[in-house]
Design an enzyme around this catalytic site. Structure first.
Site, PDB file in Angstrom:
ATOM      1  N   ARG A   1      13.702  -8.656  38.085  1.00 46.45           N
ATOM      2  CA  ARG A   1      13.603 -10.365  39.254  1.00 46.45           C
ATOM      3  C   ARG A   1      12.075  -9.714  40.105  1.00 46.45           C
ATOM      4  O   ARG A   1      10.949 -10.286  40.118  1.00 46.45           O
ATOM      5  CB  ARG A   1      14.605 -10.402  40.011  1.00 46.45           C
TER       6      ARG A   1
ATOM      7  N   VAL B   1       8.733  -8.993  38.434  1.00 51.71           N
ATOM      8  CA  VAL B   1       8.268 -10.131  37.052  1.00 51.71           C
ATOM      9  C   VAL B   1       7.565 -10.504  38.494  1.00 51.71           C
ATOM     10  O   VAL B   1       6.128 -10.983  38.567  1.00 51.71           O
ATOM     11  CB  VAL B   1       9.167 -10.985  36.659  1.00 51.71           C
TER      12      VAL B   1
ATOM     13  N   ASP C   1      25.994   6.364  37.147  1.00 50.31           N
ATOM     14  CA  ASP C   1      26.916   7.732  37.250  1.00 50.31           C
ATOM     15  C   ASP C   1      25.940   8.412  38.642  1.00 50.31           C
ATOM     16  O   ASP C   1      26.595   8.924  38.936  1.00 50.31           O
ATOM     17  CB  ASP C   1      26.465   8.347  36.519  1.00 50.31           C
TER      18      ASP C   1
ATOM     19  N   GLY D   1      32.367   8.715  34.222  1.00 52.25           N
ATOM     20  CA  GLY D   1      31.480  10.071  34.845  1.00 52.25           C
ATOM     21  C   GLY D   1      31.695  11.136  33.729  1.00 52.25           C
ATOM     22  O   GLY D   1      32.641  12.195  34.845  1.00 52.25           O
TER      23      GLY D   1
ATOM     24  N   ALA E   1      42.100   8.340  48.472  1.00 54.39           N
ATOM     25  CA  ALA E   1      42.690   9.594  47.187  1.00 54.39           C
ATOM     26  C   ALA E   1      44.002  10.910  47.077  1.00 54.39           C
ATOM     27  O   ALA E   1      43.123  11.678  48.550  1.00 54.39           O
ATOM     28  CB  ALA E   1      41.979   9.991  45.873  1.00 54.39           C
TER      29      ALA E   1
END
EC number: 2.7.1.11
Length: 321
Positions: free
Chosen positions: A21, A24, A128, A171, A187
């Protein structure tokens, strides 16, 4: 310069449509005609070229994927195939080509510039975040937010059942999604290609958590290290009584509406790509470094090595005690 083209190549990433977008609308603002090449380099070889106008890019800012679609093109490694791509550009009067994608996409642009003097500009679009010259790639932030949403939901049920959960994320060669989502998601351990890890350390951590009354354990695993079933087997061999599940998030990480960060980044990069072409600059890759939009020579950019953020990884270990 009167006409420019744009294509998306390689794996799709949320925010690619926002970049399309921007290219353009910026092109039209400066009086250029803009052509869209469908299905990446494959479409360039097969002359799948369409006209793009303001209506073409209306209502796409918030959509994931790419309206130009994308495809792998192994044949593009052959010079005679690349010649067909050049002939397509000539046929449609395309004087500058914007390529949105990753490392392989940029190498294709590099060859077009070297062999046929095509004016090319690269925009990094890959979840990634493995493009060396830029701090962030289009799609990375959205993918991380998708993973975080999954971690939050998995933690809810893991706590209810007092379970450990492995969450496998994308990954193959780079663990940035695992690192950022793992840190933001709290985590217990993040396993990624850039850092050595120990199964004994992981199991000791789980055992310690159980002893102190922890109700859940979240392990974020980058797919490039091993598969979630393989890791689950290793853990169960050492902790046979552990209630363990695994979830492979897969391609859900590539879809969905792009975040604000990805929309803004894509808009900035798309507009800058057009400006560079109008400045008669070519063989450039656009990046964001230190919160500034910059550009590098494509040869230099592809030879750079991305420095792994060791401090973030160490922080994740400190915060997961």
């Amino acid at each position: 310069m009167k006409t420019i083209g744009i294509l998306t190549s390689g794996g799709d990433a949320p925010g690619m449509n926002a970049a399309i977008r921007a290219v353009v609308r910026t092109g039209i603002y400066y009086g250029l005609k803009v052509k869209g090449i469908m299905r990446g380099y494959a479409g360039l070889v097969e002359d799948e070229v369409i006209d793009l106008n303001l209506s073409s890019v209306g209502d796409i800012l918030q959509k994931g994927g790419t309206i130009l679609r994308t495809a792998r093109c192994e044949e593009f490694k052959k010079k005679e195939v690349r010649k067909k791509a050049y002939e397509t550009l000539q046929k449609h009067g395309i004087e500058g080509l914007v390529v949105i994608g990753g490392d392989g996409s940029f190498r294709g642009a590099q060859l077009l510039s070297e062999e046929w003097n095509v004016n090319t500009i690269g925009i990094p679009g890959t979840i990634d975040n493995d493009i060396p010259c830029t701090d962030y790639t289009i799609g990375f932030d959205t993918a991380c937010n998708t993973v975080i949403d999954a971690i939050n939901k998995i933690r809810d049920t893991a706590t209810s059942h007092e379970r450990a959960n492995i969450i496998e994320v994308m990954g193959r060669n780079a663990g940035y999604i695992a690192l950022y989502a793992g840190l933001a998601g709290g985590a217990e351990m993040i396993i990624l290609p850039e850092v050595e890890w120990s199964i004994d350390e992981l199991c000791d951590k789980i055992t310690y958590g159980i002893k102190r009354g922890k109700l859940h354990h979240i392990i974020v695993l980058a797919e490039g290290v091993m598969s979630a079933p393989e890791l689950a087997k290793m853990i169960k061999e050492r902790l046979p009584k552990l209630d363990l599940r695994y979830t492979i998030l897969g391609h859900i990480q590539r879809g969905g509406a792009p975040t604000v960060m990805d929309r803004v980044l894509a808009s900035q990069m798309g507009a800058r790509a057009v400006e560079l072409l109008l400045e008669n600059k070519t063989k450039r890759i656009i990046s964001i470094r230190n919160n500034q939009i910059v550009d590098d020579d494509i040869d230099e950019a592809l030879s750079m090595k991305k420095e792994f953020n060791r401090k973030l990884y160490e922080l994740s270990k400190i915060l997961s005690i």
